[in-house]
Every structure is written in structure tokens, then in C-alpha cells.
Motif scaffolding. Structure first.
Motif, PDB file in Angstrom:
ATOM      1  N   GLY A  72       3.588  10.473  -4.613  1.00 49.08           N
ATOM      2  CA  GLY A  72       2.465  10.844  -3.783  1.00 49.08           C
ATOM      3  C   GLY A  72       2.809  11.762  -2.636  1.00 49.08           C
ATOM      4  O   GLY A  72       2.134  11.762  -1.613  1.00 49.08           O
ATOM      5  N   SER A 108       0.835  -1.199   0.000  1.00 51.19           N
ATOM      6  CA  SER A 108       0.000   0.000   0.000  1.00 51.19           C
ATOM      7  C   SER A 108       0.869   1.249   0.000  1.00 51.19           C
ATOM      8  O   SER A 108       2.081   1.191   0.202  1.00 51.19           O
ATOM      9  CB  SER A 108      -0.894   0.012   1.245  1.00 51.19           C
ATOM     10  OG  SER A 108      -0.084   0.162   2.412  1.00 51.19           O
ATOM     11  N   ILE A 109       0.210   2.393  -0.212  1.00 50.84           N
ATOM     12  CA  ILE A 109       0.907   3.670  -0.139  1.00 50.84           C
ATOM     13  C   ILE A 109       1.533   3.843   1.242  1.00 50.84           C
ATOM     14  O   ILE A 109       2.665   4.327   1.382  1.00 50.84           O
ATOM     15  CB  ILE A 109      -0.059   4.834  -0.439  1.00 50.84           C
ATOM     16  CG1 ILE A 109      -0.471   4.816  -1.911  1.00 50.84           C
ATOM     17  CG2 ILE A 109       0.568   6.176  -0.089  1.00 50.84           C
ATOM     18  CD1 ILE A 109       0.652   5.121  -2.887  1.00 50.84           C
ATOM     19  N   ARG A 131      -1.559   7.650  -9.050  1.00 52.77           N
ATOM     20  CA  ARG A 131      -0.423   7.051  -8.319  1.00 52.77           C
ATOM     21  C   ARG A 131       0.490   6.281  -9.263  1.00 52.77           C
ATOM     22  O   ARG A 131       1.719   6.362  -9.173  1.00 52.77           O
ATOM     23  CB  ARG A 131      -0.937   6.152  -7.196  1.00 52.77           C
ATOM     24  CG  ARG A 131      -1.366   6.909  -5.947  1.00 52.77           C
ATOM     25  CD  ARG A 131      -1.495   5.974  -4.757  1.00 52.77           C
ATOM     26  NE  ARG A 131      -2.612   5.052  -4.908  1.00 52.77           N
ATOM     27  CZ  ARG A 131      -3.857   5.316  -4.500  1.00 52.77           C
ATOM     28  NH1 ARG A 131      -4.128   6.476  -3.939  1.00 52.77           N
ATOM     29  NH2 ARG A 131      -4.794   4.424  -4.659  1.00 52.77           N
ATOM     30  N   ALA A 132      -0.120   5.514 -10.181  1.00 49.86           N
ATOM     31  CA  ALA A 132       0.689   4.756 -11.143  1.00 49.86           C
ATOM     32  C   ALA A 132       1.501   5.705 -12.029  1.00 49.86           C
ATOM     33  O   ALA A 132       2.679   5.458 -12.329  1.00 49.86           O
ATOM     34  CB  ALA A 132      -0.207   3.864 -11.997  1.00 49.86           C
ATOM     35  N   GLU A 190       4.445   7.136 -10.077  1.00 53.25           N
ATOM     36  CA  GLU A 190       5.550   6.172  -9.969  1.00 53.25           C
ATOM     37  C   GLU A 190       6.369   6.150 -11.251  1.00 53.25           C
ATOM     38  O   GLU A 190       7.603   6.085 -11.224  1.00 53.25           O
ATOM     39  CB  GLU A 190       5.001   4.773  -9.654  1.00 53.25           C
ATOM     40  CG  GLU A 190       4.485   4.635  -8.237  1.00 53.25           C
ATOM     41  CD  GLU A 190       4.305   3.173  -7.831  1.00 53.25           C
ATOM     42  OE1 GLU A 190       4.942   2.302  -8.455  1.00 53.25           O
ATOM     43  OE2 GLU A 190       3.549   2.920  -6.884  1.00 53.25           O
ATOM     44  N   ASP A 196     -13.746   7.626  -9.471  1.00 59.09           N
ATOM     45  CA  ASP A 196     -13.253   6.585  -8.569  1.00 59.09           C
ATOM     46  C   ASP A 196     -12.015   5.882  -9.112  1.00 59.09           C
ATOM     47  O   ASP A 196     -11.287   5.217  -8.363  1.00 59.09           O
ATOM     48  CB  ASP A 196     -14.360   5.563  -8.273  1.00 59.09           C
ATOM     49  CG  ASP A 196     -14.858   4.856  -9.526  1.00 59.09           C
ATOM     50  OD1 ASP A 196     -14.682   5.415 -10.635  1.00 59.09           O
ATOM     51  OD2 ASP A 196     -15.437   3.759  -9.405  1.00 59.09           O
ATOM     52  N   GLN A 197     -11.745   6.018 -10.422  1.00 64.41           N
ATOM     53  CA  GLN A 197     -10.563   5.378 -11.009  1.00 64.41           C
ATOM     54  C   GLN A 197      -9.341   6.309 -11.018  1.00 64.41           C
ATOM     55  O   GLN A 197      -8.207   5.846 -11.204  1.00 64.41           O
ATOM     56  CB  GLN A 197     -10.866   4.943 -12.451  1.00 64.41           C
ATOM     57  CG  GLN A 197     -11.937   3.868 -12.562  1.00 64.41           C
ATOM     58  CD  GLN A 197     -12.207   3.483 -14.011  1.00 64.41           C
ATOM     59  OE1 GLN A 197     -11.410   3.771 -14.909  1.00 64.41           O
ATOM     60  NE2 GLN A 197     -13.349   2.837 -14.245  1.00 64.41           N
ATOM     61  N   ARG A 198      -9.559   7.587 -10.809  1.00 68.72           N
ATOM     62  CA  ARG A 198      -8.466   8.563 -10.979  1.00 68.72           C
ATOM     63  C   ARG A 198      -7.341   8.443  -9.943  1.00 68.72           C
ATOM     64  O   ARG A 198      -6.171   8.545 -10.315  1.00 68.72           O
ATOM     65  CB  ARG A 198      -9.040   9.979 -11.007  1.00 68.72           C
ATOM     66  CG  ARG A 198      -9.910  10.237 -12.231  1.00 68.72           C
ATOM     67  CD  ARG A 198     -10.361  11.687 -12.316  1.00 68.72           C
ATOM     68  NE  ARG A 198     -11.338  11.866 -13.388  1.00 68.72           N
ATOM     69  CZ  ARG A 198     -11.841  13.021 -13.762  1.00 68.72           C
ATOM     70  NH1 ARG A 198     -11.457  14.143 -13.138  1.00 68.72           N
ATOM     71  NH2 ARG A 198     -12.729  13.100 -14.737  1.00 68.72           N
ATOM     72  N   PRO A 199      -7.644   8.257  -8.641  1.00 66.82           N
ATOM     73  CA  PRO A 199      -6.538   8.193  -7.667  1.00 66.82           C
ATOM     74  C   PRO A 199      -5.504   7.112  -7.974  1.00 66.82           C
ATOM     75  O   PRO A 199      -4.301   7.351  -7.907  1.00 66.82           O
ATOM     76  CB  PRO A 199      -7.257   7.923  -6.338  1.00 66.82           C
ATOM     77  CG  PRO A 199      -8.626   8.492  -6.534  1.00 66.82           C
ATOM     78  CD  PRO A 199      -8.957   8.216  -7.968  1.00 66.82           C
ATOM     79  N   GLU A 200      -5.972   5.908  -8.338  1.00 66.90           N
ATOM     80  CA  GLU A 200      -5.032   4.816  -8.616  1.00 66.90           C
ATOM     81  C   GLU A 200      -4.242   5.081  -9.895  1.00 66.90           C
ATOM     82  O   GLU A 200      -3.031   4.805  -9.965  1.00 66.90           O
ATOM     83  CB  GLU A 200      -5.792   3.490  -8.740  1.00 66.90           C
ATOM     84  CG  GLU A 200      -4.890   2.266  -8.800  1.00 66.90           C
ATOM     85  CD  GLU A 200      -3.997   2.123  -7.586  1.00 66.90           C
ATOM     86  OE1 GLU A 200      -2.828   1.707  -7.758  1.00 66.90           O
ATOM     87  OE2 GLU A 200      -4.448   2.443  -6.466  1.00 66.90           O
ATOM     88  N   LEU A 201      -4.902   5.634 -10.922  1.00 68.64           N
ATOM     89  CA  LEU A 201      -4.193   5.986 -12.153  1.00 68.64           C
ATOM     90  C   LEU A 201      -3.151   7.076 -11.895  1.00 68.64           C
ATOM     91  O   LEU A 201      -2.035   7.021 -12.430  1.00 68.64           O
ATOM     92  CB  LEU A 201      -5.194   6.469 -13.209  1.00 68.64           C
ATOM     93  CG  LEU A 201      -6.077   5.396 -13.839  1.00 68.64           C
ATOM     94  CD1 LEU A 201      -7.169   6.031 -14.686  1.00 68.64           C
ATOM     95  CD2 LEU A 201      -5.231   4.449 -14.695  1.00 68.64           C
TER      96      LEU A 201
END
Length: 409
Positions: free
Chosen positions: A211, A150-151, A392-393, A396, A385-390
Motif C-alpha cells: 500500500g 489496520s493499515i 490490499r490483500a 500483501e 466498495d469491495q475493491r480496496p480491501e481486495l
């Protein structure tokens, strides 16, 4: 024992396309003269010597010419560590040659921590200072990535890695001090982002880890450090209010947001191992001026500056109600016959905002890489709801690109 702590020179940086080599040269000349006048024994440069990992020939010339000048001055030692903007391999390349001039460079975390612990001796070959020369610690230097973490796991491992590294070099420094049986001051260097650190809009300070993680606290530095010389943040500041843990800040304003900031270097004097710190103000080599207001306010300020024969570089922010279609032409006419130069014009027309239109003239200079990506997500109607994970990727990926040493091969 007297030393100067400085950082974040960013040699080669431009400002809205304007080259600034004359400013960098003037600063380095001033610094060399200050070292000589104040009889400084050691110079510590805490990262971001250059603005890019592939500095221009002129930027390199300024750097090496300065080092040669300092090497024949009263200054017995120079220690330079790389920052996140620097190429580790480029900083390290002349390592053996520079060592002959008592210039020590550390471009990246070394395999053996003792290589980062320097015992500096005086003219009688007696040890007078121990420097833990820690460069910018890249993610891959201090953390092993694991699938599914996790983060929060990443943040914990990053901070643990930084803490472990400083603990290792501190233990070695204490051992070396004990072996020599003297009260030798120990100074640590670092290029990192501390929690609560102050930044300025437009200063170009980028987050070091994905992040916005790993803002370390002052408690990460072992108590044996008599002074901690930090780089990365451009505003001169103490860490957690502590006199002996400091950012020297950048010696030149990196943008118009820093235009009214007094720049300085830190002069640190040791009596035995007790450190006292005095700031030495850096002169202004090129005046920057942010002029904001309606048309009358802007022209009045230009007249005031003109009356002082200002040679400043201007950023104009127009926020009047009147719609001015030929704003640039009017401004150029207003400064004609003066020695001022307008580098940037930003038009914030209130009437456009009232009408719900966006005409803030945003350019890539106004946006960071995350802003651009977030705008792409919005343009392509990616669900919220998909934006935070995208994001973060994406962060990285960008972080890994920043940390690639393009000069290594």
C-alpha cells in the motif's frame, strides 16, 4: 578518506527485450577507472546490484570480475548491501571468500546488529571508517504481523522497525568510535524509500511495502551518521535537501523516462568526520531517445538524429490526428540506412480518443501488477466498495512473493 557511493546497477536488466550487457560492462569499466584515477579508498554499493534474484551467468561474471579488478586497485574497501531486487542468500554466498579481498557483503538483516557495523582500517591497521551496512529491510525482518491490525498499524510498526534498527547500529557505531578514541567518520547505508523521494515514469521502482507505506523521513537516521548512502530511487537526489543524506541514483537510465537525465555517482571526501560531496557524471554508454509528436514531427526528429550518425535506441510515441495503419512499416523505412533501432512504438491516435475508443496499445510493459489486478476487478464487475480491501490483500500476497528468497535453497 575518499569514497564513492553508487547503487541500483540492476545488472541483467533488459529494455523492451533488448539485452544491455555491453552497457553494464562499459559502466563497470568506467567505474573501476574512476576509482583508480581519483584514488578512492572505499566503494559503497547501496543495493540492487542485480535486476533479478536469479542473475544470469553473464551478469555474475561482470559483477565478480569488477570486484576482482577493484580489489587490486587503490580502493582498500568495498561494501555491498542487497536491495529489494537482490537475493539475500546469493549476495551472501561468497561472503567469506570476498572478505579476503576486503569486499564486505550484507545480504539481509543479521541476527546480531554488530555484524552490520564494519570498522574499516587503513594500511597501517588504524581504523579510518565505520560503515553501518544496512541492507533492504524486508517486512518480516522488522514487523510482526498481528490479526486484525489496520493499515495505519502496519505503517507505524514498519517505520518503528526501521527506526529501531538504525538506532541499534548507530549506537554500536558510536561505541566503536569511542573505544578507538578517534574522530572516525560514520557512514550509514540503506535501501529504502524516503518521503518526498522523486521517481520517473517507467523507471521500474516498485513500492517496498504494502500500500505504498513506510516512506521514511530523514529524521529516522541518527545524528551520528556523517553521511548516509541510499539506494532504491533512480533519480540522483538529496533527502530533504540535506547534502549528506543522498540517493546516488542508477548509473544507467532504466527506461526512456530517464533518457535525458544526467546520471552520476557520489564522491564523498572526509576531513576528520566532516563530509563534502561531489557528483561525478557517468558517461552515456547507449543513447536512449523518446520521440513524440505527429508524423511530420517524428520524421523531422529522425532526420536530425540521422544527421548526427546517432546509434540511439528509440521509443516512438505517435499522437497525430491522422490514422496511420502501417505506422511500424513507415517508421522502419524512416530509419533504414541509419544505425538507430526502434525498441518501442506507442500509437496515441487522437481521433480514436474522440470516438471514445481505446487504442493506446497498452502492453504488460506499460502496466504494473496493481494495474493488472485492478483491471481484473473491473472486468469481473467487482463492486467498488469491495475493491480496496481486495487490492490490499493482493498487494500483501505480491509483496510476500517479492520478498521470498528463491536462491535460499
Amino acid at each position: 578518506m575518499k569514497l564513492i557511493h553508487t547503487s541500483d546497477w540492476h545488472i541483467g536488466r533488459t529494455l523492451y527485450g533488448r539485452k544491455r550487457y555491453e552497457e553494464f560492462e562499459s559502466f563497470l569499466d568506467w567505474l573501476a577507472e574512476t576509482i583508480q584515477q581519483n584514488e578512492i579508498d572505499a566503494l559503497l554499493v547501496a543495493g540492487d546490484v542485480f535486476d533479478t534474484s536469479a542473475p544470469s551467468n553473464r551478469a555474475q561474471e561482470l559483477y565478480y570480475r569488477f570486484l576482482c579488478r577493484v580489489a587490486v586497485s587503490s580502493c582498500r574497501h568495498v561494501v555491498v548491501v542487497a536491495g529489494n531486487h537482490d537475493s539475500p542468500s546469493f549476495i551472501n554466498a561468497p561472503k567469506e571468500l570476498l572478505k579476503a579481498l576486503d569486499v564486505h557483503v550484507i545480504g539481509s538483516r543479521t541476527e546480531a546488529p554488530e555484524d552490520e557495523v564494519l570498522v574499516l582500517c587503513n594500511e597501517q591497521d588504524a581504523p579510518e571508517l565505520i560503515v553501518c551496512a544496512v541492507p533492504y529491510l524486508r517486512d518480516r525482518d522488522i514487523r510482526v504481523a498481528e490479526a486484525g491490525e489496520s493499515i495505519e498499524d502496519k505503517e507505524r510498526k514498519l517505520i518503528d522497525g526501521i527506526r529501531t534498527h538504525y538506532a541499534a547500529v548507530a549506537a554500536l557505531a558510536e561505541q566503536k568510535r569511542k573505544e578507538r578514541g578517534a574522530d572516525i567518520p560514520i557512514v550509514a547505508m540503506g535501501h529504502l524509500f524516503t518521503a518526498g523521494g522523486q521517481t520517473v515514469d517507467g523507471d521500474g521502482v516498485r513500492e517496498l511495502y504494502v500500500g505504498s507505506l513506510a516512506h521514511v523521513t530523514a529524521g529516522i537516521f541518527p545524528a551520528c551518521f556523517n553521511y548516509v548512502a541510499l539506494g532504491h530511487l533512480h533519480v540522483p537526489q538529496k533527502v530533504n535537501g540535506l547534502e549528506t543524506i543522498r540517493y546516488s541514483g542508477s548509473p544507467l537510465p532504466m527506461g526512456f523516462g530517464e533518457a535525458n537525465q544526467q546520471k552520476s555517482v557520489c564522491q564523498v571526501e572526509f576531513h576528520s568526520s566532516a563530509a563534502s560531496v561531489q557528483l561525478i557524471d557517468v558517461p552515456v554508454f547507449q543513447k536512449l531517445e523518446r520521440v513524440k509528436g505527429n508524423w511530420n514531427g517524428i520524421t523531422n526528429r529522425i532526420l536530425e538524429l540521422s544527421a548526427t550518425d546517432s546509434q540511439g535506441w528509440l521509443e516512438i510515441i505517435y499522437d497525430g490526428i491522422e490514422v496511420i495503419g502501417d505506422l511500424r512499416e513507415r517508421l522502419e523505412l524512416a530509419i533504414s540506412g541509419t544505425q538507430m533501432e526502434i525498441l518501442r512504438i506507442k500509437n496515441n491516435r487522437i481521433i480514436d480518443r474522440v470516438l471514445g475508443q481505446i487504442h493506446e496499445e497498452k502492453t504488460l510493459d506499460d502496466l504494473n501488477v496493481n494495474d493488472v489486478f485492478e483491471r481484473c476487478l473491473a472486468v469481473h464487475d467487482v463492486p467498488e466498495d469491495q475493491r480496496p480491501e481486495l487490492l490490499r490483500a493482493y498487494q500483501e500476497t505480491v509483496s510476500s512473493l517479492y520478498e521470498d528468497d528463491v536462491q535460499a535453497e
